[in-house]
Design a protein around this motif. Sequence first.
Motif, PDB file in Angstrom:
ATOM      1  N   LEU A   1       5.119   2.005  -2.215  1.00  0.00           N
ATOM      2  CA  LEU A   1       4.638   2.259  -3.577  1.00  0.00           C
ATOM      3  C   LEU A   1       5.193   1.216  -4.549  1.00  0.00           C
TER       4      LEU A   1
ATOM      5  N   ASN B   1     -14.541  15.715  -3.711  1.00  0.00           N
ATOM      6  CA  ASN B   1     -15.476  14.602  -3.569  1.00  0.00           C
ATOM      7  C   ASN B   1     -16.352  14.920  -2.359  1.00  0.00           C
TER       8      ASN B   1
ATOM      9  N   GLU C   1       0.857  -1.186   0.000  1.00  0.00           N
ATOM     10  CA  GLU C   1       0.000   0.000   0.000  1.00  0.00           C
ATOM     11  C   GLU C   1       0.897   1.241   0.000  1.00  0.00           C
TER      12      GLU C   1
ATOM     13  N   GLU D   1     -11.744  -0.689  -9.264  1.00  0.00           N
ATOM     14  CA  GLU D   1     -12.197   0.487  -9.999  1.00  0.00           C
ATOM     15  C   GLU D   1     -11.155   1.050 -10.960  1.00  0.00           C
TER      16      GLU D   1
ATOM     17  N   ALA E   1      -4.191   6.539  -9.364  1.00  0.00           N
ATOM     18  CA  ALA E   1      -2.753   6.221  -9.416  1.00  0.00           C
ATOM     19  C   ALA E   1      -2.222   6.468 -10.826  1.00  0.00           C
TER      20      ALA E   1
HETATM   21  C1  LIG Z   1     -14.073  11.062  -0.850  1.00  0.00           C
HETATM   22  C2  LIG Z   1     -14.658   9.850  -1.539  1.00  0.00           C
HETATM   23  C3  LIG Z   1     -15.937   9.448  -1.207  1.00  0.00           C
HETATM   24  C4  LIG Z   1     -16.482   8.291  -1.789  1.00  0.00           C
HETATM   25  N1  LIG Z   1     -17.721   7.879  -1.386  1.00  0.00           N
HETATM   26  C5  LIG Z   1     -18.189   6.681  -1.811  1.00  0.00           C
HETATM   27  C6  LIG Z   1     -19.377   6.128  -1.268  1.00  0.00           C
HETATM   28  O1  LIG Z   1     -19.999   6.688  -0.356  1.00  0.00           O
HETATM   29  N2  LIG Z   1     -19.810   4.924  -1.773  1.00  0.00           N
HETATM   30  C7  LIG Z   1     -19.133   4.268  -2.774  1.00  0.00           C
HETATM   31  O2  LIG Z   1     -19.561   3.180  -3.184  1.00  0.00           O
HETATM   32  N3  LIG Z   1     -18.002   4.780  -3.306  1.00  0.00           N
HETATM   33  C8  LIG Z   1     -17.508   5.949  -2.830  1.00  0.00           C
HETATM   34  N4  LIG Z   1     -16.316   6.432  -3.341  1.00  0.00           N
HETATM   35  C9  LIG Z   1     -15.632   5.656  -4.394  1.00  0.00           C
HETATM   36  C10 LIG Z   1     -14.933   4.444  -3.755  1.00  0.00           C
HETATM   37  O3  LIG Z   1     -14.112   4.876  -2.717  1.00  0.00           O
HETATM   38  C11 LIG Z   1     -14.153   3.686  -4.798  1.00  0.00           C
HETATM   39  O4  LIG Z   1     -15.057   3.280  -5.800  1.00  0.00           O
HETATM   40  C12 LIG Z   1     -13.481   2.453  -4.224  1.00  0.00           C
HETATM   41  O5  LIG Z   1     -12.686   2.793  -3.116  1.00  0.00           O
HETATM   42  C13 LIG Z   1     -12.639   1.744  -5.278  1.00  0.00           C
HETATM   43  O6  LIG Z   1     -11.976   0.672  -4.667  1.00  0.00           O
HETATM   44  P1  LIG Z   1     -10.617   0.093  -5.244  1.00  0.00           P
HETATM   45  O7  LIG Z   1     -10.163  -0.890  -4.239  1.00  0.00           O
HETATM   46  O8  LIG Z   1     -10.797  -0.332  -6.637  1.00  0.00           O
HETATM   47  O9  LIG Z   1      -9.584   1.341  -5.262  1.00  0.00           O
HETATM   48  P2  LIG Z   1      -9.120   2.294  -4.105  1.00  0.00           P
HETATM   49  O10 LIG Z   1     -10.072   2.315  -2.965  1.00  0.00           O
HETATM   50  O11 LIG Z   1      -8.790   3.596  -4.758  1.00  0.00           O
HETATM   51  O12 LIG Z   1      -7.786   1.616  -3.538  1.00  0.00           O
HETATM   52  C14 LIG Z   1      -6.611   1.596  -4.261  1.00  0.00           C
HETATM   53  C15 LIG Z   1      -5.444   1.568  -3.275  1.00  0.00           C
HETATM   54  O13 LIG Z   1      -4.250   1.332  -3.985  1.00  0.00           O
HETATM   55  C16 LIG Z   1      -3.227   2.148  -3.453  1.00  0.00           C
HETATM   56  N5  LIG Z   1      -2.237   2.374  -4.520  1.00  0.00           N
HETATM   57  C17 LIG Z   1      -2.390   3.111  -5.653  1.00  0.00           C
HETATM   58  N6  LIG Z   1      -1.285   3.002  -6.400  1.00  0.00           N
HETATM   59  C18 LIG Z   1      -0.436   2.200  -5.745  1.00  0.00           C
HETATM   60  C19 LIG Z   1       0.859   1.715  -6.032  1.00  0.00           C
HETATM   61  N7  LIG Z   1       1.501   2.030  -7.171  1.00  0.00           N
HETATM   62  N8  LIG Z   1       1.471   0.937  -5.104  1.00  0.00           N
HETATM   63  C20 LIG Z   1       0.850   0.605  -3.943  1.00  0.00           C
HETATM   64  N9  LIG Z   1      -0.389   1.024  -3.632  1.00  0.00           N
HETATM   65  C21 LIG Z   1      -1.025   1.802  -4.532  1.00  0.00           C
HETATM   66  C22 LIG Z   1      -3.939   3.403  -3.024  1.00  0.00           C
HETATM   67  O14 LIG Z   1      -3.202   4.092  -2.033  1.00  0.00           O
HETATM   68  C23 LIG Z   1      -5.259   2.877  -2.520  1.00  0.00           C
HETATM   69  O15 LIG Z   1      -5.220   2.623  -1.141  1.00  0.00           O
HETATM   70  C24 LIG Z   1     -15.754   7.577  -2.765  1.00  0.00           C
HETATM   71  C25 LIG Z   1     -14.464   8.019  -3.136  1.00  0.00           C
HETATM   72  C26 LIG Z   1     -13.908   9.142  -2.518  1.00  0.00           C
HETATM   73  C27 LIG Z   1     -12.533   9.604  -2.913  1.00  0.00           C
END
Ligand SMILES: Cc1cc2nc3c(=O)[nH]c(=O)nc-3n(C[C@H](O)[C@H](O)[C@H](O)COP(=O)(O)OP(=O)(O)OC[C@H]3O[C@@H](n4cnc5c(N)ncnc54)[C@H](O)[C@@H]3O)c2cc1C
Length: 432
Positions: free
Chosen positions: A129, A250, A26, A397, A163
């Motif tokens: 990272l 957001n 992470e 996502e 990212a």
């Molecule tokens: C402020 C805010 C409010 C939101 N509210 C809602 C809500 O109420 N309901 C809802 O359904 N969705 C909401 N969303 C959208 C939701 O958060 C995302 O759809 C969801 O988190 C996507 O999940 P994910 O695991 O695909 O990616 P993410 O949650 O974005 O996780 C990706 C992770 O990868 C890490 N990362 C990135 N690049 C690297 C790298 N090169 N090396 C190591 N680690 C890395 C990041 O730090 C992050 O922790 C919201 C988003 C935001 C920003």
Amino acid sequence: MYIAEVDEEARKRTLARAGLNPLVLERGSEVDKRTSDVAAFFKTGELNPDSNVQFGEGGAGTFSDGKLTTGIKDIRCRAVLKEFYTHGADISVTYDAKPHIGTDVLKTVVKNIRNEIISLGGEIRFDSLLKSINTKNNKVVSVTVNGEDIPADCVILSTGHSARDTFKMLKDIGVSMEKKPFSVGVRIEHLQKDINRALYGSFADSPYLGSADYKLSVHLENGRGVYTFCMCPGGEVINSSSENGAIAVNGMSNSKRDGENANSALLVGVLPEDFSGDVLSGLHFQEKIEKAAYSVKNGAVPIDTVGHFVYNGAAKIGKIKPTVKPETVFCDLEDIFPHFVTESLKNGIVEFAKKIEGFDDKDAILTAPETRSSSPVRILRDENGVSNLNGLYPAGEGAGYAGGIMSAAVDGIKTAEKVIDQLGFSRTNQKN
Ligand SMILES: Cc1cc2nc3c(=O)[nH]c(=O)nc-3n(C[C@H](O)[C@H](O)[C@H](O)COP(=O)(O)OP(=O)(O)OC[C@H]3O[C@@H](n4cnc5c(N)ncnc54)[C@H](O)[C@@H]3O)c2cc1C
């Protein structure tokens, strides 16, 4: 099988419980340190590009409303809701029609999930990272993190939609991606009590009804779709930037949703035909808007009122106070967005006022820009969940397979199932 058995099966088919001892890398910090970094950013405007609202333990959803509603139909959704409950969310998330957790509770939930992964033999490295993915004969052999090459033949890539450095690295090493549609726009804020009155009528003051929410969409004559998204009742608009020199906003709510304002994203659909260039041109389109927003006044967050933007009235704060921190600046939204976006936003606001009285309140605040509602690219994968590099599994996502917390979690489980199937249980030591 009974539903309970199906849920139990889904529960087992995750990497740590299947005994695969996953290593989680992470880039951001653990949630307490991350919370301090975010608080400092909201106070001083000083951004930590690896520990912020987008990056850090729990991902983009940690500082959110924690809405768990989704458009997908998948039996794993039930298992996800149960996981949230068993890790600290209120039991109502397992039966509410519109479950939500709230930023305050989410922080505990992600810590509890972390502790379970560790107790099952997994490892989590924060501030780590993923800089590059190293291959031999088109197969993943290791990843480079903080200068160290970590051997790996199976990498699940779920880096979210923000990212951009990672997307650029993927393009450089030849990972197959395609452009996809996304949306851009603003957050709109009203007084929650006005939204309650418009939607609940004479029951607006009932103590039995929570803060009202809404979801609106319209197809405009100019061919564009405009819609509201991720409405946060009693919430706040937050500065969700993750890069220096660029602004993205957001919305979030705490579990009680008892803030004075209601906010929602107000978005316009953007198609790959709207921007020319290589596979990352959608990402550059977003970047251009975010940089223009930053340059209005050196990082102050651009705002306008509906009175000024739609009805050419004076640009001044009325009864609705902007909630975004730390600093705002009035701006002409035409200076940030392409004309088709501002034109569509104006028409959308007028149309939505026909559905919710007061939606076009002249004091309603517009905060810009909301650019990260979904990923501008899709990382291609085959029926086994694998990209064109053997051993690389794009998920969630950022990879273009989810739109929100629930669908990202479900895609994560599906990807874990594929990994478990392909590695075979011989390599696993089923636990729990
Ligand atoms: C402020 C805010 C409010 C939101 N509210 C809602 C809500 O109420 N309901 C809802 O359904 N969705 C909401 N969303 C959208 C939701 O958060 C995302 O759809 C969801 O988190 C996507 O999940 P994910 O695991 O695909 O990616 P993410 O949650 O974005 O996780 C990706 C992770 O990868 C890490 N990362 C990135 N690049 C690297 C790298 N090169 N090396 C190591 N680690 C890395 C990041 O730090 C992050 O922790 C919201 C988003 C935001 C920003």
